[in-house]
Scaffold this motif. Structure first.
Motif, PDB file in Angstrom:
ATOM      1  N   UNK A 110      39.654  56.766  39.072  1.00 42.45           N
ATOM      2  CA  UNK A 110      40.168  56.034  37.905  1.00 42.45           C
ATOM      3  C   UNK A 110      39.268  54.859  37.547  1.00 42.45           C
ATOM      4  N   UNK A 111      38.472  54.385  38.483  1.00 46.31           N
ATOM      5  CA  UNK A 111      37.652  53.201  38.232  1.00 46.31           C
ATOM      6  C   UNK A 111      36.689  53.417  37.074  1.00 46.31           C
ATOM      7  N   UNK A 112      36.041  54.584  37.008  1.00 40.65           N
ATOM      8  CA  UNK A 112      35.038  54.820  35.973  1.00 40.65           C
ATOM      9  C   UNK A 112      35.640  54.896  34.569  1.00 40.65           C
ATOM     10  N   UNK A 113      36.983  54.954  34.489  1.00 39.03           N
ATOM     11  CA  UNK A 113      37.659  55.012  33.192  1.00 39.03           C
ATOM     12  C   UNK A 113      37.982  53.625  32.650  1.00 39.03           C
ATOM     13  N   UNK A 114      37.762  52.590  33.463  1.00 42.80           N
ATOM     14  CA  UNK A 114      38.057  51.222  33.055  1.00 42.80           C
ATOM     15  C   UNK A 114      36.744  50.473  32.826  1.00 42.80           C
ATOM     16  N   UNK A 115      36.424  50.233  31.566  1.00 40.05           N
ATOM     17  CA  UNK A 115      35.162  49.575  31.222  1.00 40.05           C
ATOM     18  C   UNK A 115      34.975  48.262  31.949  1.00 40.05           C
ATOM     19  N   UNK A 116      36.046  47.477  32.032  1.00 40.27           N
ATOM     20  CA  UNK A 116      35.944  46.163  32.671  1.00 40.27           C
ATOM     21  C   UNK A 116      35.521  46.309  34.126  1.00 40.27           C
ATOM     22  N   UNK A 117      36.167  47.220  34.848  1.00 43.94           N
ATOM     23  CA  UNK A 117      35.829  47.388  36.262  1.00 43.94           C
ATOM     24  C   UNK A 117      34.418  47.934  36.443  1.00 43.94           C
ATOM     25  N   UNK A 118      34.015  48.837  35.569  1.00 46.04           N
ATOM     26  CA  UNK A 118      32.667  49.401  35.645  1.00 46.04           C
ATOM     27  C   UNK A 118      31.617  48.316  35.425  1.00 46.04           C
ATOM     28  N   UNK A 119      31.829  47.502  34.399  1.00 45.74           N
ATOM     29  CA  UNK A 119      30.867  46.444  34.097  1.00 45.74           C
ATOM     30  C   UNK A 119      30.874  45.367  35.172  1.00 45.74           C
ATOM     31  N   UNK A 120      32.084  45.038  35.632  1.00 48.08           N
ATOM     32  CA  UNK A 120      32.188  43.998  36.649  1.00 48.08           C
ATOM     33  C   UNK A 120      31.525  44.439  37.949  1.00 48.08           C
ATOM     34  N   UNK A 121      31.611  45.728  38.245  1.00 42.81           N
ATOM     35  CA  UNK A 121      31.013  46.242  39.484  1.00 42.81           C
ATOM     36  C   UNK A 121      29.495  46.086  39.494  1.00 42.81           C
ATOM     37  N   UNK A 122      28.882  46.169  38.306  1.00 40.20           N
ATOM     38  CA  UNK A 122      27.433  45.937  38.234  1.00 40.20           C
ATOM     39  C   UNK A 122      27.122  44.505  38.648  1.00 40.20           C
ATOM     40  N   UNK A 135      38.159  40.092  28.150  1.00 45.08           N
ATOM     41  CA  UNK A 135      37.504  40.621  29.345  1.00 45.08           C
ATOM     42  C   UNK A 135      36.561  41.763  28.947  1.00 45.08           C
ATOM     43  N   UNK A 136      37.010  42.611  28.043  1.00 47.86           N
ATOM     44  CA  UNK A 136      36.162  43.692  27.548  1.00 47.86           C
ATOM     45  C   UNK A 136      34.942  43.141  26.816  1.00 47.86           C
TER      46      UNK A 136
END
Length: 374
Positions: free
Chosen positions: A101-113, A165-166
């Motif tokens: 599910x993580x890859x479906x949330x833009x915020x989490x994907x960007x934050x992970x970088x 956040x987005x």
């Protein structure tokens, strides 16, 4: 010592009491197998959960804030480096946890970088592969300033916290650009944000007062990252003060975000109001302290999926992300709230004009960590 400084020290001492047992809790979140940290106690013995990017990066930040990184054993440092490096996809450059599910949330994907690349840098290392922009796997909207602006204009700000956040996290790609190209994108971003800022409150978007302040906090990460002055900080200060006085802070983010904004904005705060702000903050932190030694994100529990904790049932958001569960949602400490508590500690000192020192008993962390490893 003058009376004003004495008052500030008394409040800081009151705040520090909330960290009793904290470093034992933190050490208990470490996983010696992966080199990562779990989100909560309930995550450790449940095979649905694994140490994750955000929790591990947040734990590292706690160590840095308490001058503990220099004492990090080399074996553990190397293991943490490998933890983050293994999260990176060789083809796309993105960092992802196991939860699909993580890859479906833009915020989490960007934050992970940001979390992963930043943590590797702090640990003295680098990602193994090019980041998404260089890997040509970034979204199509990063192609030109015009397409980027269209993306921003499409983001719904009916929940300021989620929407901003987005906006802010999407700037991870701008951060990867060469300076000459970067400036063109920044010019469009600054103009757009100025056009939608509330001229009365200085805030962005819609929602409750704490939600809008939290959205404004998210945008501060954009302004501060690129050394751009945030507009109308005098209005934002008045909104923060009114919010602290009138609204219930039922989320650790509602305690951290105003303090973080005040620290960033560097506005002149009269002593009486500063004392009031710091006292309210200290009292609010107390309500989220848990018996396990950590802090919860929310008053009634630690949210199992921190990526949707921003959006309450009474604050509908059409683009509700799929939950990325990291814990069971119990009344317990969690890494998200706990790293925020340590940042509150530092920034309250900064606002008070005091030199922040490592939190009491922080030096015991490695003793507890050794017990965990053995």
């Amino acid at each position: 010592m003058n009376s004003e400084k004495k008052e500030m020290l008394e409040i800081m001492n009151e705040l520090e009491v909330n960290f009793d047992g904290f470093f034992q809790w933190l050490a208990g979140q470490y996983d010696p197998v992966t080199g990562g940290f779990y989100y909560a106690r309930s995550s450790i013995k449940d095979n649905r959960f694994t140490p994750d990017i955000e929790s591990t990066a947040q734990a590292l930040n706690i160590l840095i804030r308490n001058d503990l990184l220099k004492s990090l054993p080399e074996e553990i440092r190397q293991q943490m480096i490998v933890f983050f490096q293994r999260k990176q996809d060789q083809n796309t450059g993105y960092f992802l946890d196991e939860n699909p599910a993580m890859k479906k949330d833009e915020v989490m994907v960007h934050r992970a970088i940001n979390y992963s690349a930043g943590s590797l840098r702090k640990l003295g290392s680098t990602p193994l592969y090019p980041l998404p922009l260089e890997a040509k796997s970034a979204p199509e909207y990063v192609a030109t300033p015009e397409t980027y602006l269209k993306k921003w204009q499409s983001i719904d700000l009916s929940n300021s916290w989620r929407g901003c956040d987005l906006l802010a996290t999407s700037c991870v790609y701008i951060g990867e650009m060469e300076e000459s190209l970067q400036q063109r994108f920044l010019n469009e971003a600054v103009k757009y944000l100025a056009s939608i800022q509330d001229p009365e409150t200085g805030l962005w978007g819609e929602g409750s007062l704490y939600v809008r302040i939290s959205g404004t906090f998210k945008l501060h990460t954009f302004y501060s990252r690129f050394n751009i002055p945030m507009p109308n900080t005098d209005l934002i200060y008045k909104s923060i003060l009114h919010c602290l006085r009138t609204e219930e802070a039922f989320d650790m983010c509602y305690i951290r975000n105003p303090i973080n904004l005040l620290s960033y904005m560097d506005v002149s705060i009269p002593h009486k109001e500063l004392k009031e702000i710091l006292k309210i903050t200290t009292d609010n932190v107390k309500t989220l302290k848990r018996t396990d030694g950590g802090f919860s994100r929310e008053l009634d529990h630690s949210p199992p999926a921190p990526n949707v904790a921003q959006v309450k049932k009474n604050e509908l958001y059409p683009d509700m992300p799929e939950p990325v569960c990291l814990g069971k949602g119990l009344v317990e400490g969690d890494m998200n709230a706990s790293t925020q508590a340590t940042l509150i500690w530092l920034q309250c000192h900064q606002l008070a004009g005091l030199q922040a020192k490592p939190i009491k008993d922080s030096e015991t962390f490695y003793n507890f960590l050794q017990q965990k490893i053995v």
